[in-house]
Design a protein around this motif. Structure first.
Motif, PDB file in Angstrom:
ATOM      1  N   SER A 144       0.214  -1.439   0.374  1.00 52.32           N
ATOM      2  CA  SER A 144       0.049   0.208  -0.059  1.00 52.32           C
ATOM      3  C   SER A 144       0.666   1.357   0.159  1.00 52.32           C
TER       4      SER A 144
ATOM      5  N   ILE B  52      -6.049  -1.866  -2.356  1.00 50.99           N
ATOM      6  CA  ILE B  52      -4.977  -0.885  -2.785  1.00 50.99           C
ATOM      7  C   ILE B  52      -4.864  -0.818  -3.743  1.00 50.99           C
TER       8      ILE B  52
ATOM      9  N   SER C 220      -5.828   3.354   2.471  1.00 47.00           N
ATOM     10  CA  SER C 220      -5.879   1.842   1.845  1.00 47.00           C
ATOM     11  C   SER C 220      -5.895   1.193   3.492  1.00 47.00           C
TER      12      SER C 220
END
Lengths: 282, 269
Positions: free
Chosen positions: B115, B218, B247
Motif C-alpha cells: 500500500s 490498495i 488504504s
C-alpha cells in the motif's frame, strides 16, 4: 512562410464546403459552482468550415470543445456532433463518436510515459486491427506533416513546447478525423512557432477540408487564417487579396458573459458596430 | 482575539454539505469499483498493461516484502521465545510463528508495505495524468481510462499481492527459524515440523483470502484518489497521502472483520 510538405497519400474528404452542419449547439448552458459560464449559447459549424472562438479567460471557450466531445455534460441544451446528439449518449457510445473527432489540448496532453511514436499511434494501436507496417507508415506521415519525423523515438519531456504542440497535432490528425478541435494551439508559444502552428492549421483546413473549432485568445492568429490560404503547389501559406477574404471557409465566434455576441466572417466582424467587438479587434 | 479572527481563512462547511460530499465520494468509488470489474468481461482486455503492472507491483515490491517478512518473523520468534521459555515451552515457537505469520502478520504487513509503495504510486501517476489532461486526452482518443488504467492495476495488484504474501509468510517462517536455532539453540528440523503441523486449513484459508481483499483495496483506493485529484501538483500530493492513509486504515479494519468472519465460518469462538 514555409510550411511542411504535404503527404500526398492522405486523401482529402470528398465533401467539402457544403452547408451540412457537423457541430450544432442549441441553447447550451453550463455553470461551475453555481456560476454560469455558458448561458444558452447556440451556433453551428458546417462541413469544411473553421470557426475561431474568442473570449476573455474563463469565458468558457475550452468548455465548448469539451462539451462537443462529450467530455462534459451541459446543464441544459442540446449538442449534435456528426448528426448524433452527444448530450444523450452514454460514455461507451461516445468512444465510437470520438474516434471521428481529433483534439489538440491546450498543454498538448501527450502521454509522458510513451514515446512520440506511441503517442501519435495511440488511437491506431487501440483499434487493434491495423498492421504494424501500416501504423508505422501513418505515424511517419503524420509526423512529416508537422515536420517532426526525427522525434519519433523521443519522449515528450525531451521536446520543446512548440514541438509538443506539433506532436499533439500529428496525434489528432493520424486517423484523418472529420472534425478537429484546437484548444489554444499557439498559447504560450513564440511568434515564429505560432506561425508554424497556424500554417499547419491552415493546411489542414485547405488541403484536407477538415471542419475545425479553434479556441484562441490571439486575434492575430485568426486574422492570419482568414486572410491566407494554403498553396499546395508551393507548399506554403500565402496571403489572399483583400477582395478574396470571404473565399476561405473561416468564421469568428465571440463570447461575452456566457453569451455569443458575434458569429460571422471577417468582413462582418470588421463592419460590426458593437463597442466591445470594436475594442476587441482594435 | 475575536472568534471571527480565529476562524478567518478557514472554509467552514455545513454538516449537510459534508454528508453530501461523502455520499458522492462513496458513489464515485462504487462506480469505479463496479466498472473496473465489469471491464474484465469487455473487449479489449489490456493483457500487456496487466503484465507491466504485475512487474511493477510484484517484482518491484519483492525486496521490501522479503526484508520485512524476514524481520517480522524474527521479531515474532524473539518476543514469543521470552514468554515461552518461562513456561518451558520453547518447542512451541514454530507453531506460534507459523500461525501468527500466515493468518495475520504476513498478509497485513505485506498489504501495508505494498500500500505504501503502490497505492501512493497509482494515486500520484493517475493524479498527474488528470491534472495534465492526459485522462481527458485518453477519453478524447476513444479509450476508456478505467479499462486501460484502472482494471489492469486492480487485477495485477490482487494477483501479485497473493503471491507476495506467500513469499512474505515463507520469509517470516525462515526469520523465525533463524532466530530459534541461532539464538535459542532450537533444532531447525523440530522448528519446521512444529510450524508445519500447526497450520490447519482455516489458517491457510484466512491467510490467503486476506491478500485478495487487500490487493483490491490498495488498487481501487489508489486509483480512486488518483482519478479524483484536483488542484494541480498540490492536489496530486494530497491524493497520494490520502490514498496511503485510506488504504492502510481499510486494510487493518478489513483484517479484523475477515478474521472474525472466518472464525465464525469455521466454528471458532
Amino acid at each position: 512562410m514555409a510550411a511542411p510538405p504535404t503527404p500526398l497519400e492522405m486523401p482529402a474528404p470528398s465533401v467539402a464546403g457544403s452547408a451540412e452542419p457537423v457541430i450544432v449547439f442549441e441553447e447550451v448552458s453550463i455553470g461551475f459552482e453555481d456560476k454560469p459560464v455558458l448561458d444558452a449559447i447556440s451556433f453551428r459549424l458546417t462541413r469544411g468550415e473553421t470557426k475561431a472562438i474568442f473570449g476573455v479567460a474563463g469565458s468558457g471557450k475550452s468548455t465548448i470543445l469539451k462539451l462537443a466531445l462529450g467530455l462534459m455534460k451541459p446543464d441544459s441544451g442540446r449538442i449534435y456532433v456528426l448528426g448524433e446528439e452527444v448530450t444523450q449518449m452514454s460514455e461507451e457510445a461516445l468512444f465510437d463518436l470520438r474516434r471521428r473527432v481529433g483534439i489538440v489540448f491546450q498543454e498538448s496532453a501527450l502521454f509522458d510515459s510513451l514515446r512520440v511514436r506511441e503517442n501519435v499511434a495511440f488511437r491506431l494501436l487501440e483499434e487493434g486491427n491495423i498492421s504494424e507496417d501500416e501504423i508505422e507508415r501513418r505515424v511517419r506521415e503524420a509526423l512529416s506533416f508537422v515536420e517532426l519525423e526525427r522525434t519519433v523515438n523521443m519522449f515528450p519531456s525531451e521536446l520543446s513546447g512548440g514541438m509538443r504542440r506539433r506532436v499533439a497535432i500529428a496525434r489528432a490528425i493520424v486517423t484523418q478525423p472529420e472534425i478537429l478541435l484546437y484548444d489554444s494551439p499557439t498559447g504560450g508559444l513564440d511568434p515564429v512557432t505560432s506561425t508554424t502552428i497556424i500554417a499547419l492549421v491552415v493546411k489542414q483546413r485547405d488541403v484536407y477540408k477538415t471542419s475545425s473549432l479553434l479556441v484562441t485568445h490571439r486575434l492575430q492568429d485568426a486574422f492570419v487564417m482568414a486572410t491566407h490560404y494554403f498553396d499546395r503547389e508551393t507548399n506554403q501559406m500565402r496571403a489572399l487579396g483583400s477582395r478574396a477574404h470571404g473565399e476561405v471557409p473561416m468564421t469568428f465566434l465571440i463570447l461575452r458573459n456566457g453569451k455569443v455576441i458575434f458569429d460571422g466572417d471577417i468582413d462582418a466582424l470588421k463592419l460590426s458596430k458593437d463597442e466591445y467587438i470594436r475594442e476587441y479587434i482594435s | 482575539m475575536a472568534a471571527g479572527d480565529f476562524l478567518s481563512g478557514v472554509d467552514l462547511i455545513s454538516p449537510a454539505e459534508f454528508a453530501k460530499e461523502k455520499v458522492l465520494a462513496i458513489q464515485v468509488y462504487a462506480l469505479l469499483v463496479g466498472r473496473s470489474i465489469a471491464n474484465l468481461f469487455k473487449h479489449p482486455v489490456y493483457w500487456g498493461d496487466m503484465l507491466q503492472q504485475a512487474d511493477l507491483i510484484g517484482v518491484g515490491s519483492l525486496p521490501i516484502v522479503v526484508l520485512t517478512g524476514f524481520s517480522i518473523g524474527g521479531s515474532l520468534a524473539l518476543n514469543s521465545a521470552n514468554t515461552l521459555q518461562r513456561f518451558g515451552s520453547l518447542s512451541l515457537i514454530g507453531q506460534l510463528v507459523a500461525v501468527g505469520m500466515v493468518t495475520e502478520l504476513g498478509p497485513v504487513i505485506t498489504g501495508l508495505m505494498v500500500s505504501g509503495r503502490n497505492a501512493s504510486g497509482m494515486a500520484s501517476e493517475l493524479g498527474s495524468m488528470v491534472v495534465t489532461e492526459q485522462i481527458d486526452a485518453m477519453r478524447a482518443l476513444g479509450t476508456d481510462p478505467t479499462k486501460k488504467l484502472v482494471t489492469p492495476r486492480v487485477v495485477s495488484t490482487v494477483f501479485m499481492l497473493f503471491f507476495l504474501t506467500i513469499i512474505s509468510d515463507a520469509c517470516g517462517l525462515a526469520g523465525g527459524g533463524a532466530v530459534s536455532s541461532l539464538m535459542f539453540g532450537m533444532d531447525w528440523h523440530q522448528y519446521w515440523s512444529s510450524a508445519w503441523q500447526a497450520l490447519v486449513f482455516r489458517d491457510v484459508f484466512t491467510g490467503l483470502l486476506k491478500p485478495l481483499l487487500f490487493g483490491f483495496i490498495i488498487a481501487t483506493i489508489g486509483c480512486y484518489y488518483g482519478t479524483s485529484a484536483r488542484g494541480g501538483t498540490q492536489g496530486v500530493g494530497r491524493a497520494t497521502t490520502q490514498a496511503v492513509v485510506a488504504s492502510s486504515i481499510l486494510i487493518i479494519v478489513v483484517d479484523f472483520f475477515v478474521t472474525r468472519l472466518t472464525m465464525t465460518l469455521f466454528g471458532y469462538h
